[in-house]
Design an enzyme around this catalytic site. Structure first.
Site, PDB file in Angstrom:
ATOM      1  N   HIS A   1      10.421  -8.785 -14.260  1.00 36.31           N
ATOM      2  CA  HIS A   1      10.316  -7.445 -14.514  1.00 36.31           C
ATOM      3  C   HIS A   1       9.624  -6.588 -13.333  1.00 36.31           C
ATOM      4  CE1 HIS A   1       6.318  -8.879 -15.562  1.00 36.31           C
ATOM      5  NE2 HIS A   1       6.489  -9.060 -16.571  1.00 36.31           N
TER       6      HIS A   1
ATOM      7  N   ASP B   1      12.142  -8.817 -21.939  1.00 33.07           N
ATOM      8  CA  ASP B   1      10.442  -8.895 -21.942  1.00 33.07           C
ATOM      9  C   ASP B   1      10.011  -8.334 -23.091  1.00 33.07           C
ATOM     10  OD1 ASP B   1       7.887  -9.369 -21.584  1.00 33.07           O
ATOM     11  OD2 ASP B   1       7.498  -7.947 -20.022  1.00 33.07           O
TER      12      ASP B   1
END
Ligand code: DOR
Ligand code: ZN
Ligand code: ZN
Length: 440
Positions: A233, A306
């Site tokens: 991320h 995520d």
């Protein structure tokens, strides 16, 4: 058992195939992709006219919470959410309780998923014992047991000597390292991006440099050790620049970005709704623009979720005390379709590349393509379906989404794993097919 998917726009990011065509599946394999396949010997027919048919989505980054945090999510609820969200394969992160730092827990997760889930679950093992950052786990044994990568996720390995040892071992064992890059001392006490909005709200900020210093460190350690580094991320434009530089130097580095970091900024935070509290934090407009460019240019390889489900009582503690994370398995596809594909930032085939092919490549999986002779993991998207994100409809126990009430366009119509429909959304009715209810 033969299934014919008829009349969809079929995308294969590996070969570049992009045509209105039919797909014949026999048992678990795609046997033919062509125009006008006869439905004579098909046992069932799926009408995909007007839809996009892509290789099943692969998520490199989800939190399933089991064992230990079953009030947030379980393997069963999280994988139902994956099916509903269009994912045929997901990786689950090791920050469970106990931590996934040993062979027994890796085996437990794999076996449990085999029992209760109709999507593929690939566990990621911890880098150090109990994610305490000191003693490396047994990468070789964990890989043998089925772990596909090692990661400490939010518990970034701060000690550079341990981080280097980990990368050396990962290179030797040939297992990728998934790195959540964040310097804990720079991020300390921070709850959101450091910037004007944090000042206005009076909250401690998390600097860009908390991420970028660690991205730089890990890239250097990867160069130094030969490890296959996958940066989790990415949230700042300069992290993407650093990764671009490393790629230009020929390092085997890859990275991912979430839908929320591609769409939201710290200005969307009003300080009262902790569903916007995410780690690493939502950044500013410049970063969002930089991330979008890096995604379109190929610097960012993958889109991940995520998926970080939390219980309502935990998110209700308020912005300062609530845990970080957003429930994202069931929103990512529609958000990417509406905000990135419809708006021309990436093409539909790039979406398939970022969500199927490239994640499969990071793990060297025999997936992520839509071709005759290959496994029939397929996601079908209706590009015109408009709806409002409503967390009460989530299969996930985590209702914590910063996108509640947002209108999106483009929804998952079918999720097919190894030739079997595991999620169908037809005529307003949704069905999630559980693997084996009897075992639950
Ligand atoms: O927002 C996050 N939530 N970031 C992480 O790195 C961890 C995750 C979690 O486990 O809740
Ligand atoms: Zn993380
Ligand atoms: Zn995570």
């Amino acid at each position: 058992m033969k299934t014919l998917i008829r009349g969809g726009r079929v995308l294969d990011p590996e070969s570049g195939y992009d045509k209105i065509a039919d797909i014949m599946i026999d048992d678990n394999v795609v046997v033919e992709i062509a125009e006008n396949i006869s439905d004579e010997d098909a046992d069932s027919v799926i009408d995909a006219s007007g839809d996009y048919v892509m290789p099943g989505f692969v998520d490199l980054h989800a939190h399933l919470r089991e064992p230990g945090f079953e009030h947030k999510e379980t393997i069963r609820t999280g994988t139902r959410a994956a099916a509903r969200g269009g994912f045929t394969t997901i990786c689950c992160m090791p920050n469970t309780r106990p931590v996934m730092d040993n062979v027994e827990i890796i085996k437990y997760v794999i076996e449990k998923a085999e029992d209760v889930s109709s999507v593929n679950v690939l566990p990621v093992a911890a880098v150090t014992a109990a994610e305490e950052g000191e003693y490396l786990t047994d990468f070789d044994a964990l890989k043998d047991a089925g772990a596909v990568a090692v990661s400490e996720d939010i518990n970034t390995v701060m000690d550079s000597r341990v981080a280097r040892q980990a990368m050396r071992l990962a290179a030797e064992v040939d297992i990728p390292v998934f790195a959540h890059c964040e310097d804990k001392s720079l991020a300390k006490r921070g709850v959101m991006n450091a910037g004007n909005r944090a000042k206005e709200l009076g909250f401690y900020g998390i600097l860009d440099s908390a991420e970028e210093t660690m991205v730089a460190r890990d890239l250097i350690l990867a160069k130094n050790t030969g490890a296959r580094l996958h940066v989790c991320h990415v949230t700042t434009k300069d992290s993407a620049e650093l990764i671009k530089f490393a790629k230009e130097k020929g390092l085997p580095v890859t990275c991912e970005v979430t839908a929320h970091h591609l769409i939201l900024t710290d200005n969307d935070i009003d300080g009262s709704d902790a569903d916007f509290k995410i780690c690493p934090p939502l950044r500013d407009k410049d970063d969002v623009e930089g991330l979008r460019r890096a995604l379109a240019d190929g610097v960012i390889d993958c889109i991940c979720t995520d998926h970080a489900p939390h219980h309502k009582t935990e998110k209700d503690r308020g912005f300062l005390e609530a845990p970080f994370g957003a429930s994202a398995l069931e929103t990512t596809v529609s958000l990417i379709w509406s905000e990135l594909v419809e708006k021309g930032v990436i093409s539909p085939i790039q979406m398939a590349e970022k969500m199927s092919l490239n994640p499969a490549k990071v793990l060297r999986l025999d997936k992520g393509v839509l071709q005759a002779g290959r496994i029939a993991d397929i996601t079908i998207i209706d590009p015109n379906d408009k709806y409002v994100i409503d967390s009460t409809k989530f299969a996930s126990l985590g209702k914590n989404t910063p996108f509640e009430g947002r209108e999106v366009k483009g929804s998952v119509k079918y999720t097919i794993v190894a030739g079997k429909v595991v999620y169908a959304h037809k005529d307003g009715n949704e069905t999630i097919v559980d693997k084996d209810i009897a075992k639950l």
